[in-house]
Design a protein around this motif. Sequence first.
Motif, PDB file in Angstrom:
ATOM      1  N   PHE A 195      36.546  -9.660 -26.248  1.00 40.45           N
ATOM      2  CA  PHE A 195      37.801 -10.096 -25.636  1.00 40.45           C
ATOM      3  C   PHE A 195      38.054  -9.380 -24.311  1.00 40.45           C
ATOM      4  O   PHE A 195      37.587  -8.275 -24.094  1.00 40.45           O
ATOM      5  N   PHE A 196      38.849 -10.025 -23.458  1.00 39.11           N
ATOM      6  CA  PHE A 196      39.529  -9.308 -22.369  1.00 39.11           C
ATOM      7  C   PHE A 196      40.749 -10.124 -21.954  1.00 39.11           C
ATOM      8  O   PHE A 196      40.760 -11.349 -22.006  1.00 39.11           O
ATOM      9  N   THR A 197      41.817  -9.424 -21.570  1.00 38.53           N
ATOM     10  CA  THR A 197      43.072 -10.082 -21.217  1.00 38.53           C
ATOM     11  C   THR A 197      43.080 -10.428 -19.732  1.00 38.53           C
ATOM     12  O   THR A 197      42.554  -9.685 -18.902  1.00 38.53           O
ATOM     13  N   THR A 198      43.682 -11.568 -19.395  1.00 40.21           N
ATOM     14  CA  THR A 198      43.782 -11.989 -18.000  1.00 40.21           C
ATOM     15  C   THR A 198      45.222 -11.975 -17.500  1.00 40.21           C
ATOM     16  O   THR A 198      45.450 -11.918 -16.289  1.00 40.21           O
ATOM     17  N   SER A 199      46.205 -12.056 -18.389  1.00 42.31           N
ATOM     18  CA  SER A 199      47.607 -11.956 -17.997  1.00 42.31           C
ATOM     19  C   SER A 199      48.438 -11.661 -19.232  1.00 42.31           C
ATOM     20  O   SER A 199      48.041 -11.964 -20.361  1.00 42.31           O
ATOM     21  N   SER A 200      49.597 -11.057 -19.004  1.00 40.70           N
ATOM     22  CA  SER A 200      50.485 -10.750 -20.130  1.00 40.70           C
ATOM     23  C   SER A 200      51.897 -10.520 -19.627  1.00 40.70           C
ATOM     24  O   SER A 200      52.105 -10.121 -18.475  1.00 40.70           O
ATOM     25  N   CYS A 201      52.869 -10.796 -20.483  1.00 45.07           N
ATOM     26  CA  CYS A 201      54.266 -10.446 -20.219  1.00 45.07           C
ATOM     27  C   CYS A 201      54.898 -10.167 -21.579  1.00 45.07           C
ATOM     28  O   CYS A 201      54.782 -10.981 -22.497  1.00 45.07           O
ATOM     29  N   PHE A 223      57.372 -13.392 -25.017  1.00 43.31           N
ATOM     30  CA  PHE A 223      56.023 -12.833 -24.863  1.00 43.31           C
ATOM     31  C   PHE A 223      54.991 -13.919 -24.618  1.00 43.31           C
ATOM     32  O   PHE A 223      54.996 -14.973 -25.250  1.00 43.31           O
ATOM     33  N   VAL A 224      54.085 -13.637 -23.671  1.00 43.99           N
ATOM     34  CA  VAL A 224      52.945 -14.518 -23.435  1.00 43.99           C
ATOM     35  C   VAL A 224      51.731 -13.657 -23.128  1.00 43.99           C
ATOM     36  O   VAL A 224      51.844 -12.616 -22.471  1.00 43.99           O
ATOM     37  N   LEU A 225      50.586 -14.078 -23.640  1.00 46.70           N
ATOM     38  CA  LEU A 225      49.345 -13.324 -23.455  1.00 46.70           C
ATOM     39  C   LEU A 225      48.196 -14.306 -23.333  1.00 46.70           C
ATOM     40  O   LEU A 225      48.098 -15.251 -24.124  1.00 46.70           O
ATOM     41  N   HIS A 226      47.335 -14.094 -22.341  1.00 51.90           N
ATOM     42  CA  HIS A 226      46.146 -14.925 -22.182  1.00 51.90           C
ATOM     43  C   HIS A 226      44.913 -14.047 -22.357  1.00 51.90           C
ATOM     44  O   HIS A 226      44.785 -13.004 -21.697  1.00 51.90           O
ATOM     45  N   GLY A 253      53.723 -15.175 -36.000  1.00 53.64           N
ATOM     46  CA  GLY A 253      54.917 -15.878 -35.540  1.00 53.64           C
ATOM     47  C   GLY A 253      54.778 -16.585 -34.213  1.00 53.64           C
ATOM     48  O   GLY A 253      55.721 -17.224 -33.756  1.00 53.64           O
ATOM     49  N   PHE A 254      53.594 -16.508 -33.571  1.00 59.60           N
ATOM     50  CA  PHE A 254      53.397 -17.169 -32.288  1.00 59.60           C
ATOM     51  C   PHE A 254      52.777 -18.546 -32.525  1.00 59.60           C
ATOM     52  O   PHE A 254      51.583 -18.762 -32.315  1.00 59.60           O
ATOM     53  N   VAL A 274      48.499 -16.996 -26.193  1.00 61.88           N
ATOM     54  CA  VAL A 274      49.409 -16.624 -27.280  1.00 61.88           C
ATOM     55  C   VAL A 274      50.821 -16.793 -26.748  1.00 61.88           C
ATOM     56  O   VAL A 274      51.227 -16.110 -25.806  1.00 61.88           O
ATOM     57  N   ARG A 275      51.568 -17.727 -27.348  1.00 62.50           N
ATOM     58  CA  ARG A 275      52.886 -18.042 -26.836  1.00 62.50           C
ATOM     59  C   ARG A 275      53.870 -18.242 -27.978  1.00 62.50           C
ATOM     60  O   ARG A 275      53.495 -18.566 -29.101  1.00 62.50           O
ATOM     61  N   SER A 276      55.139 -18.085 -27.634  1.00 67.41           N
ATOM     62  CA  SER A 276      56.207 -18.289 -28.599  1.00 67.41           C
ATOM     63  C   SER A 276      57.114 -19.404 -28.093  1.00 67.41           C
ATOM     64  O   SER A 276      57.010 -19.833 -26.943  1.00 67.41           O
ATOM     65  N   THR A 277      58.009 -19.869 -28.927  1.00 68.94           N
ATOM     66  CA  THR A 277      58.857 -21.010 -28.566  1.00 68.94           C
ATOM     67  C   THR A 277      60.333 -20.656 -28.474  1.00 68.94           C
ATOM     68  O   THR A 277      61.150 -21.537 -28.251  1.00 68.94           O
ATOM     69  N   HIS A 278      60.690 -19.382 -28.652  1.00 69.50           N
ATOM     70  CA  HIS A 278      62.121 -19.065 -28.725  1.00 69.50           C
ATOM     71  C   HIS A 278      62.691 -18.642 -27.371  1.00 69.50           C
ATOM     72  O   HIS A 278      63.333 -17.621 -27.211  1.00 69.50           O
TER      73      HIS A 278
END
Length: 258
Positions: free
Chosen positions: A43-49, A103-106, A126-127, A144-148
């Motif tokens: 794995f490696f992450t490309t963006s996150s919040c 939260f969002v993570l790619h 929960g995502f 990885v995303r959420s809807t709230h």
Amino acid sequence: MDRSGEFQKWKTQSLNKADLSRKGSVDDDVVELVRLLNGREQFFTTSSCAGRILLLDGSINSCEIQKQNCSWLLVTHRLCAKDDVLSALKKAKGDAVLKFEPFVLHVQCRQLQDAQVLHSVAIESGFRNSGITVGKRGKTMLAVRSTHGLEVPLSHYGRLMVTEEYIDFLLKIANQKMEENKKRIERFYRCLRLALERAEAGGLQPEAEKTTPPVYTHRRKRKTGKAHGQRSSPEGRTDFASDEDNAEISLSFFPENY
């Protein structure tokens, strides 16, 4: 170059690039999660919040298209106070919008099986709006995303259209969503660490989700007229979400159990 070597090259190039996000660094609440993922060869992450509450000022249409066209009156990754919002609103000249973005993570994954394992953990945490995209050259990305989320206009041409009492009400909802957001991140980190430890100890992949995860395969454009998807760019920590991603996101106004 073999598939594993090519993936390692992508990873090295991506992680060595400068962080081009507005903040310029990984958010505190996701530092350990990002470190956990980047510490694994698959794995490696490309963006996150980590999630944030914002107050944007501009025309409603331009804010929807691109946040760069708006004035950022307030942004915080923590709980927000009413006085902070009221103070920021005094600077609004257009259509001010209060938003909570969860939260969002790619994550770039070495192969589809790796993405499916990570997707399963995200769903269980929960995502439930997470999805997998397979792009050119076999690049596999998990979002990885959420809807709230929450998005409410507060002013029009600089004129406040709601009461202070309503702003206080909205912030209670936004702060509840922020607290729930943090709980989901912590749950995701614990579940992921356990799944990876079990896989490494037993030499087996964790059980994938029972249902087939959404996979979007992009193909090159050919003379026959077949459409191709947009190529994602691993530019440091810049946003990955495409129009196709945005189409999948649905926002709920009230938090669960509110």
